[in-house]
Design a protein around this motif. Structure first.
Motif, PDB file in Angstrom:
ATOM      1  N   LYS A 165       0.833  -1.192   0.000  1.00 35.42           N
ATOM      2  CA  LYS A 165       0.000   0.000   0.000  1.00 35.42           C
ATOM      3  C   LYS A 165       0.869   1.245   0.000  1.00 35.42           C
ATOM      4  O   LYS A 165       2.058   1.194   0.330  1.00 35.42           O
ATOM      5  N   GLY A 166       0.254   2.388  -0.339  1.00 40.70           N
ATOM      6  CA  GLY A 166       1.005   3.629  -0.477  1.00 40.70           C
ATOM      7  C   GLY A 166       1.821   3.999   0.734  1.00 40.70           C
ATOM      8  O   GLY A 166       3.012   4.315   0.625  1.00 40.70           O
ATOM      9  N   LYS A 192       7.189   4.534   3.209  1.00 40.89           N
ATOM     10  CA  LYS A 192       8.054   4.273   4.366  1.00 40.89           C
ATOM     11  C   LYS A 192       9.273   3.447   3.965  1.00 40.89           C
ATOM     12  O   LYS A 192      10.405   3.764   4.343  1.00 40.89           O
ATOM     13  N   ASN A 193       9.060   2.391   3.199  1.00 34.33           N
ATOM     14  CA  ASN A 193      10.157   1.511   2.794  1.00 34.33           C
ATOM     15  C   ASN A 193      11.162   2.225   1.908  1.00 34.33           C
ATOM     16  O   ASN A 193      12.373   2.090   2.072  1.00 34.33           O
ATOM     17  N   VAL A 210       9.482  11.656  -0.478  1.00 36.79           N
ATOM     18  CA  VAL A 210       8.976  10.445  -1.136  1.00 36.79           C
ATOM     19  C   VAL A 210       7.461  10.506  -1.254  1.00 36.79           C
ATOM     20  O   VAL A 210       6.883  10.161  -2.292  1.00 36.79           O
ATOM     21  N   TYR A 211       6.807  10.996  -0.201  1.00 32.05           N
ATOM     22  CA  TYR A 211       5.336  11.052  -0.207  1.00 32.05           C
ATOM     23  C   TYR A 211       4.836  12.023  -1.276  1.00 32.05           C
ATOM     24  O   TYR A 211       3.845  11.747  -1.964  1.00 32.05           O
ATOM     25  N   ALA A 244       2.624  11.040  -8.673  1.00 38.50           N
ATOM     26  CA  ALA A 244       2.782  10.034  -9.722  1.00 38.50           C
ATOM     27  C   ALA A 244       1.853   8.831  -9.584  1.00 38.50           C
ATOM     28  O   ALA A 244       1.469   8.210 -10.580  1.00 38.50           O
ATOM     29  N   PHE A 245       1.481   8.477  -8.347  1.00 42.90           N
ATOM     30  CA  PHE A 245       0.774   7.205  -8.164  1.00 42.90           C
ATOM     31  C   PHE A 245      -0.555   7.291  -7.432  1.00 42.90           C
ATOM     32  O   PHE A 245      -1.325   6.331  -7.418  1.00 42.90           O
ATOM     33  N   LYS A 246      -0.827   8.421  -6.786  1.00 44.36           N
ATOM     34  CA  LYS A 246      -2.034   8.494  -5.959  1.00 44.36           C
ATOM     35  C   LYS A 246      -3.295   8.169  -6.738  1.00 44.36           C
ATOM     36  O   LYS A 246      -4.175   7.439  -6.253  1.00 44.36           O
TER      37      LYS A 246
END
Length: 287
Positions: free
Chosen positions: A256-257, A262-263, A275-276, A282-284
């Motif tokens: 998941k987002g 986090k990773n 990163v968020y 780009a992905f939300k």
């Protein structure tokens, strides 16, 4: 869990005694007072210990506790302490357990409920670091590197990443090879050789690792400390494309987002908010 002040209570107590690294005048008055109260003095080398004791008009029965008999000697010392005898332990120079025997003795004592204390004294590592002129706010003590070439080089490759100032011990017959290996694995960093510490011919040799490796080997006598600058290179922060690719990989694996962000932040050592923001742009919409 049991708490008991070292100098109170009924549990026996092993004294570790730091000894001079060169200048015998650095043997502390407290060390002398403690030894006067002992029934036995255990030592890495009983001949060296007897000579030191004689210098201060001390005479005590000695017990050999060196690298090759430490397990057996530890058992004997533990039994003496349990019988109520007073025992201290000293290695040849500096602190027991630091690149010297004593670690197994301490572990055995603690396993048997015997307390351990130390009588402070000189340390070659700290003396060298203090005079090195290199960063002393954070340091890493390595001691002696492995004798086997492949193991030594592997250890140096791991140490190359560390930011802290590095401290090594080395002997005269290995010093040049060690300095060459350090220059190859760590890069040509600033370094200091400290030799004959606290003795009449004390010397600090300063330069880069490559320069120090060119010093005539026959001029490098005595036990030495090598202090080496830490890794000062700034790691380049991952660019946006690298972060987006890492995010895509995380998402493709079904994460998941929030978990993906986090990773990636942890793996690439970049701020999570950066990163968020890239994730949102780009992905939300896809997740």
């Amino acid at each position: 869990m049991k708490r008991e002040l070292n100098f109170e209570g009924n549990s026996p107590l092993l004294y570790l005694i730091a000894t001079p690294i060169g200048n015998l005048s650095e043997f502390s008055p407290r060390a002398i007072d403690v030894i006067k109260e002992m029934d036995y003095v255990a030592a890495e080398d009983t001949r060296n210990a007897s000579a030191l004791l004689s210098r201060f008009s001390l005479s005590k029965p000695t017990i050999s506790c060196r690298e090759h008999n430490e397990e057996e000697a530890a058992s004997k010392i533990v039994e003496l302490l349990k019988e109520g005898k007073k025992v201290c332990y000293m290695s040849d120079a500096g602190y027991p357990t630091l690149s010297d025997p004593g670690e197994r003795l301490v572990a055995r004592c603690l396993e048997q409920g015997i307390k351990v204390t130390v009588v402070s004294g000189p340390s070659a590592a700290i003396n060298a670091l203090s005079c090195s002129g290199l960063d002393s706010s954070h340091f890493y003590f390595e001691g002696f590197l492995p004798a086997k070439e492949s193991e030594r080089n592997e250890e140096l490759r791991e140490l190359a990443k560390r930011k802290e100032t590095l401290i090594f011990y080395e002997s005269p017959h290995r010093i040049t090879k060690t300095l060459i290996a350090m220059a190859a694995s760590l890069g040509n960093r600033k370094a200091v050789i400290a030799r004959e510490l606290t003795k009449l011919h004390e010397e600090f040799i300063r330069g880069t690792l490559s320069e120090l490796a060119l010093e005539p080997e026959d001029s490098l006598r005595g036990e030495m400390v090598i202090v080496v600058e830490g890794n000062l290179e700034k790691e380049e922060e991952a660019d946006d494309n690298a972060i987006l690719l890492a995010l895509k990989d995380e998402l493709d694996w079904g994460r998941k987002g929030k978990e993906a962000v986090k990773n990636v932040a942890a793996n690439l050592s970049v701020p999570k908010n950066r990163v968020y923001a890239l994730y949102l742009s780009a992905f939300k919409a896809e997740n």
